[in-house]
Design an enzyme around this catalytic site. Structure first.
Site, mmCIF file in Angstrom:
data_model
loop_
_atom_site.group_PDB
_atom_site.id
_atom_site.type_symbol
_atom_site.label_atom_id
_atom_site.label_comp_id
_atom_site.label_asym_id
_atom_site.label_seq_id
_atom_site.Cartn_x
_atom_site.Cartn_y
_atom_site.Cartn_z
ATOM 1 N N ARG A 142 63.983 -2.769 89.046
ATOM 2 C CA ARG A 142 65.291 -2.136 89.285
ATOM 3 C C ARG A 142 65.701 -2.139 90.744
ATOM 4 O O ARG A 142 66.865 -2.025 91.083
ATOM 5 C CB ARG A 142 65.225 -0.687 88.809
ATOM 6 C CG ARG A 142 65.717 -0.505 87.377
ATOM 7 C CD ARG A 142 66.057 0.935 87.128
ATOM 8 N NE ARG A 142 64.837 1.734 87.284
ATOM 9 C CZ ARG A 142 64.122 2.200 86.255
ATOM 10 N NH1 ARG A 142 64.518 1.970 85.029
ATOM 11 N NH2 ARG A 142 63.032 2.919 86.448
ATOM 12 N N LYS B 84 47.720 -2.419 77.016
ATOM 13 C CA LYS B 84 47.638 -1.295 76.104
ATOM 14 C C LYS B 84 48.511 -0.150 76.627
ATOM 15 O O LYS B 84 48.815 -0.154 77.817
ATOM 16 C CB LYS B 84 46.197 -0.841 75.948
ATOM 17 C CG LYS B 84 45.589 -0.325 77.257
ATOM 18 C CD LYS B 84 44.262 0.268 77.016
ATOM 19 C CE LYS B 84 44.232 1.735 77.234
ATOM 20 N NZ LYS B 84 44.637 2.262 78.507
ATOM 21 N N HIS C 207 41.065 -4.334 79.746
ATOM 22 C CA HIS C 207 40.420 -4.772 80.991
ATOM 23 C C HIS C 207 38.896 -4.617 80.963
ATOM 24 O O HIS C 207 38.196 -5.239 81.754
ATOM 25 C CB HIS C 207 41.060 -4.121 82.231
ATOM 26 C CG HIS C 207 40.642 -2.706 82.480
ATOM 27 N ND1 HIS C 207 41.166 -1.644 81.798
ATOM 28 C CD2 HIS C 207 39.757 -2.181 83.348
ATOM 29 C CE1 HIS C 207 40.623 -0.535 82.238
ATOM 30 N NE2 HIS C 207 39.758 -0.827 83.193
ATOM 31 N N LYS D 115 35.194 -7.132 82.545
ATOM 32 C CA LYS D 115 34.112 -6.675 83.433
ATOM 33 C C LYS D 115 32.873 -7.540 83.217
ATOM 34 O O LYS D 115 32.490 -7.809 82.084
ATOM 35 C CB LYS D 115 33.781 -5.199 83.160
ATOM 36 C CG LYS D 115 34.934 -4.266 83.550
ATOM 37 C CD LYS D 115 34.544 -2.810 83.375
ATOM 38 C CE LYS D 115 35.741 -1.886 83.523
ATOM 39 N NZ LYS D 115 35.988 -1.359 84.851
ATOM 40 N N GLU E 206 34.550 9.797 83.235
ATOM 41 C CA GLU E 206 35.309 9.678 84.482
ATOM 42 C C GLU E 206 35.272 11.014 85.200
ATOM 43 O O GLU E 206 35.281 12.071 84.548
ATOM 44 C CB GLU E 206 36.756 9.305 84.175
ATOM 45 C CG GLU E 206 36.899 7.939 83.557
ATOM 46 C CD GLU E 206 38.359 7.569 83.391
ATOM 47 O OE1 GLU E 206 38.911 6.936 84.299
ATOM 48 O OE2 GLU E 206 38.939 7.932 82.363
ATOM 49 N N HIS F 138 38.751 0.306 74.775
ATOM 50 C CA HIS F 138 37.547 0.009 75.558
ATOM 51 C C HIS F 138 36.252 0.328 74.794
ATOM 52 O O HIS F 138 35.342 -0.496 74.701
ATOM 53 C CB HIS F 138 37.523 0.797 76.873
ATOM 54 C CG HIS F 138 38.781 0.672 77.687
ATOM 55 N ND1 HIS F 138 39.530 -0.464 77.715
ATOM 56 C CD2 HIS F 138 39.403 1.551 78.523
ATOM 57 C CE1 HIS F 138 40.574 -0.292 78.523
ATOM 58 N NE2 HIS F 138 40.507 0.929 79.016
ATOM 59 N N LYS G 216 37.603 12.806 80.789
ATOM 60 C CA LYS G 216 37.997 12.942 82.190
ATOM 61 C C LYS G 216 37.364 14.216 82.737
ATOM 62 O O LYS G 216 37.030 15.127 81.982
ATOM 63 C CB LYS G 216 39.519 13.065 82.297
ATOM 64 C CG LYS G 216 40.270 11.897 81.657
ATOM 65 C CD LYS G 216 41.154 11.197 82.658
ATOM 66 C CE LYS G 216 41.899 10.057 82.036
ATOM 67 N NZ LYS G 216 41.641 8.770 82.659
HETATM 68 C C1 BG6 Z 1 42.483 2.806 81.506
HETATM 69 C C2 BG6 Z 1 42.856 4.194 81.044
HETATM 70 O O1 BG6 Z 1 42.609 1.891 80.455
HETATM 71 O O2 BG6 Z 1 41.134 2.805 81.973
HETATM 72 C C3 BG6 Z 1 42.643 5.210 82.125
HETATM 73 O O3 BG6 Z 1 44.226 4.207 80.648
HETATM 74 C C4 BG6 Z 1 41.247 5.101 82.701
HETATM 75 O O4 BG6 Z 1 42.885 6.525 81.655
HETATM 76 C C5 BG6 Z 1 40.926 3.654 83.078
HETATM 77 O O5 BG6 Z 1 41.170 5.932 83.848
HETATM 78 C C6 BG6 Z 1 39.491 3.504 83.533
HETATM 79 O O6 BG6 Z 1 39.254 2.195 83.968
HETATM 80 P P1 BG6 Z 1 37.973 1.855 84.850
HETATM 81 O O7 BG6 Z 1 37.998 0.369 84.963
HETATM 82 O O8 BG6 Z 1 38.171 2.569 86.158
HETATM 83 O O9 BG6 Z 1 36.803 2.374 84.112
#
Ligand code: BG6
Length: 513
Positions: A67, A175, A205, A209, A243, A267, A365
């Site tokens: 934008r 996602k 993602h 890894k 996390e 994941h 978290k």
């Molecule tokens: C993301 C989630 O897909 O993965 C996040 O939406 C999360 O909430 C993140 O914090 C964690 O990724 P990584 O690679 O830091 O473990």
């Protein structure tokens, strides 16, 4: 074929590695959502890192769509800032200068701004002519899924989805792939109306890894693990994604979504599938998917969801020496939110290999520390011939795949304590990426973006995997929605009491990673 002098003279290069790197051919990427957090911290730096590693074609084009009222130069300054702050590899102006030549920006007042797509078509054609990107274009949708229909239909109307001649057009989606089975199907219909299924790259993602890919090497490139990787020897498996961060400024995305949909649907269920699947015939995408799909389809949910699943929500506490807020006090979260920030569940697998072996998944978290691991925990030895030992302290053997941080593999087994008594205690033996290899692991997004440009699909989940994952999760989230609130847990701890009770009911306990 002989290696180039740069490769053979590099003292850090492993002399046994004779492979030449795969380099993307001429192409460009159009990025929607280029001013967002993901693009800033991960996607743009990953593109720079690929360029710095010599894996992008010198003519690579990157078009930002957004934008803001930005010129191409202003966009280039923005990319420079993001990349110099967040790139994994050393920032070098000469590498950036090469990349800069292919940076363009197209302003759109919305994702439905037809004249902006006309301009996008013109810019993309110009890149083809000026830089020789060959009509090969990837469209990266780093945007909320509710914007997909607009972007897809605009790409179709402007013909940007249709390649000509030998060229390719691909779409990359991030996602969440929906919030349940029905919405995932609807979303997919929108995308696959415009792009062929083989041109749709869904990003999870975690599959990018190195440690996750190493799980396949560990299982299938070795003889010693696979014979014991089954119900005869394994007691249970624990997959943890912990996390230490809270939700930060992501309330808008996270609230109403929660941990199960945010990270378990994708994941953790991918980690589960790679751990539990049978050996694929090859690592070709179709073969790999077939095995993952079989094991996802074989999952059996617990009969009593109240006893074998649980969820929690963090309340204020101390973490890393700092006082932190509870979820309900986070900016943008209503005082009555029932969104879970911790989720755990037991899954059983109806296959000959795994019958009777529970897989426990947990994610959250504001837990004790950041750690993702897969722990395969073995049954105790059937007989201990030590007459004088104190066997109470002897635990179960385990293979722990340390996904992050401190990437590697740990084996836990009993060993004799030095001395005259036959005393046995648990010890660990570690493999660490950091000390075994001289080259640092690339970021997941480097690998995945490169694979999109190469058209290499094994590391991207297929729609059927997505649907099977929602089939596992939907009954659980529905049960939660109808059964009270998440249990509170203090920030900096390892989740609610109910998570510990859930394993205690099975006579087990969570590992302290
Ligand atoms: C993301 C989630 O897909 O993965 C996040 O939406 C999360 O909430 C993140 O914090 C964690 O990724 P990584 O690679 O830091 O473990």
């Amino acid at each position: 074929m002989t290696d180039s002098p740069e490769l053979t003279n590099n003292p850090l290069r492993d002399a046994r590695d004779r492979r030449l790197p795969l380099i993307a051919g001429p192409c460009s990427m159009v990025m929607f959502g280029v001013t967002g957090d993901l693009a800033k911290k991960k996607l743009l730096p990953a593109i720079y890192d690929l360029a710095n590693r010599g894996l992008l074609p010198p003519s690579f084009g990157l078009v930002g769509f957004g934008r803001r009222d930005w010129s191409h130069e202003k966009f280039a300054e923005y990319v420079h800032e993001c990349v110099s702050q967040h790139s994994r590899t050393e920032f070098r102006e000469e590498v950036f200068a090469q990349l800069r030549g292919g940076l363009r920006f197209v302003q759109g007042s919305s994702f439905d701004d037809t004249p902006a797509y006309e301009e996008l078509t013109r810019v993309v054609k110009e890149l083809d002519e000026e830089r020789g990107t060959g009509g090969n274009h990837a469209f990266y949708l780093s945007i909320p899924p509710d914007a997909f229909p607009k972007v897809c239909s605009q790409l179709a109307n402007s013909g940007l989805n249709s390649p000509d001649g030998q060229s390719w057009r691909r779409v990359v989606i991030e996602k969440p792939f929906g919030h349940d089975l029905t919405s995932a199907r609807e979303l997919n219909d929108v995308v696959e109306k415009v792009f062929r299924p083989e041109d749709v790259f869904r990003i999870d993602h975690y599959l990018g890894k190195e440690t996750v890919q190493n799980l396949l090497a560990l299982r299938f490139a070795n003889q010693m693990f696979e014979p014991v990787w089954n119900a005869k020897y394994v007691d249970h498996v624990q997959i943890t994604m912990a996390e230490d961060i809270g939700i930060g400024s992501r309330a808008g995305y996270y609230d109403g979504i929660g941990t199960a949909r945010d990270v378990i649907q994708n994941h953790l269920l991918q980690l589960f599938a790679l751990t539990a699947m049978e050996e694929p015939i090859t690592f070709d995408a179709a073969e790999l998917r077939a095995e993952k799909e079989k094991v996802l389809a074989a999952v059996q949910l617990p009969a009593d969801l109240g006893a074998h699943t649980c969820r929690g929500q963090y309340v204020g506490g101390w973490q890393g020496g700092e006082q932190v807020r509870g979820y309900l006090e986070e900016d943008g979260i209503g005082p009555d939110s029932r969104t879970e920030t911790f989720a755990a569940m037991r899954l059983d697998v109806n296959t000959r290999r795994w019958a009777g072996v529970p897989f426990y998944l947990r994610a959250g978290k504001r837990l004790g520390r950041r750690v993702t691991e897969i722990a395969v925990v073995f049954k105790s030895a059937p007989f201990l011939p030590f007459q004088t030992s104190d066997t109470a302290s002897l635990g179960q053997n385990a293979i722990v795949i340390r996904v992050q941080p401190d990437e590697g593999v740990t084996l836990r087994f009993g060993s004799k304590v030095p001395g005259t008594h036959m005393e046995v205690r648990d010890v660990t033996m570690d493999f660490a990426y950091g000390s075994s290899f001289t080259e640092a692991s690339p970021e997941a997004y480097e690998r995945l973006i490169l694979d999109v440009l190469l058209g290499d699909p094994p590391l991207f989940p297929h729609q059927r995997e997505v649907e099977l994952s929602w089939k596992i999760l939907d009954p659980i989230t529905e049960y939660w929605a109808n059964n009270g609130r998440p249990s509170p847990y203090r920030a900096g701890t390892w989740g609610p009491d109910s998570a510990h009770e859930m394993l205690a009911r099975d006579g087990r306990s969570w590992r302290r990673p």
